[in-house]
Design an enzyme around this catalytic site. Structure first.
Site, mmCIF file in Angstrom:
data_model
loop_
_atom_site.group_PDB
_atom_site.id
_atom_site.type_symbol
_atom_site.label_atom_id
_atom_site.label_comp_id
_atom_site.label_asym_id
_atom_site.label_seq_id
_atom_site.Cartn_x
_atom_site.Cartn_y
_atom_site.Cartn_z
ATOM 1 C CD GLU A 112 1.334 -5.830 3.386
ATOM 2 O OE1 GLU A 112 1.906 -6.458 2.484
ATOM 3 O OE2 GLU A 112 0.169 -6.073 3.773
ATOM 4 C CG ASP A 170 6.874 -3.070 0.225
ATOM 5 O OD1 ASP A 170 7.705 -3.941 0.519
ATOM 6 O OD2 ASP A 170 6.632 -2.733 -0.951
ATOM 7 C CD GLU A 200 6.605 -5.079 4.002
ATOM 8 O OE1 GLU A 200 7.557 -5.195 3.207
ATOM 9 O OE2 GLU A 200 5.439 -5.453 3.730
#
Length: 235
Positions: A45, A49, A121
């Site tokens: 993630e 991101d 993400e």
């Protein structure tokens, strides 16, 4: 993990390393409940991101050549916010394929904005590691095309935090905006956050949500309504 091939068809990418897509779809609650060494998606993630910000930024830079840096930043914030990510995630029905604890699933975890946004993400990060920059870029631009177009044209939900900051700073005065948590309710896996917005120590609107980000947006929205009724003397 079942139905990985089904999800790969939806996203238009086939993983060489199935471990990566499985990790991207594993919520931390699965390990806590199952007491396994299964890797969850939190590190992916983080990677996804950062990659998402860069790719969306590059797309906006090339498509919006006559706007300021501030407008680019605000537009990107609309595209990469939790609500927008969750919407894209639902289009692929990512919640269906996730590994998570029974407790989290029983409380609606497969449809929570925060979990769906994080998983998307993580999936972007996994594609980057598995197939490289171009594969991840292709998926990201394709998946977010409608969201990007909507943000550029103004036909997308508002970022109330940015709006209220602009309103409060429009007078040219320096203002101090804070979001203050009033209370938290519920178990750790299913909390509700209640908070209010303060400007220079003055309490404005309140809001609540399943994540602090959602609660902050709702507090900003209610504060905007209050300030709009006070115009032209905002504070």
């Amino acid at each position: 993990m079942k139905n990985i091939g089904e999800l790969e068809k939806k996203i238009g990418y086939s993983f060489r390393s199935k471990d990566l897509i499985e990790r991207a779809l594993t919520h931390s609650s699965f390990n806590r409940e199952k007491s396994t060494r299964h890797k969850d998606n939190e590190r992916l993630e983080f990677l996804g991101d950062a990659f998402l910000d860069a790719i969306v930024g590059a797309e906006l830079y090339s498509r919006m050549d006559a706007v300021t840096e501030g407008t680019l930043t605000k537009t990107r914030a609309l595209i990469v916010c939790e609500k927008a990510l969750a919407k894209v995630s639902r289009e692929f029905n990512i919640g269906k394929y996730m590994l998570m604890g029974h407790g989290e699933a029983a409380t609606g975890g497969r449809n929570k904005d925060s979990i769906l946004a994080d998983a998307l993400e993580a999936l972007i990060g996994a594609i980057y590691l598995d197939g490289g920059y171009r594969a991840a870029q292709k998926f990201t631009v394709t998946a977010f095309e409608d969201t990007i177009c909507g943000a550029i044209s103004g036909k997308i939900f508002s970022d109330y935090k940015s709006e209220i900051q602009e309103m409060l700073q429009s007078s040219g005065k320096s203002v101090n905006i804070n979001y203050v948590v009033d209370k938290e309710e519920g178990p750790a896996h299913n909390k509700t956050f209640y908070l209010h917005l303060e400007c220079d120590g003055q309490k404005l609107g309140s809001g609540y949500g399943k994540t602090k980000k959602e609660a902050e947006q709702n507090a900003a929205k209610s504060s905007l309504a209050i300030l709009e009724r006070r115009q032209p003397n905002v504070l």
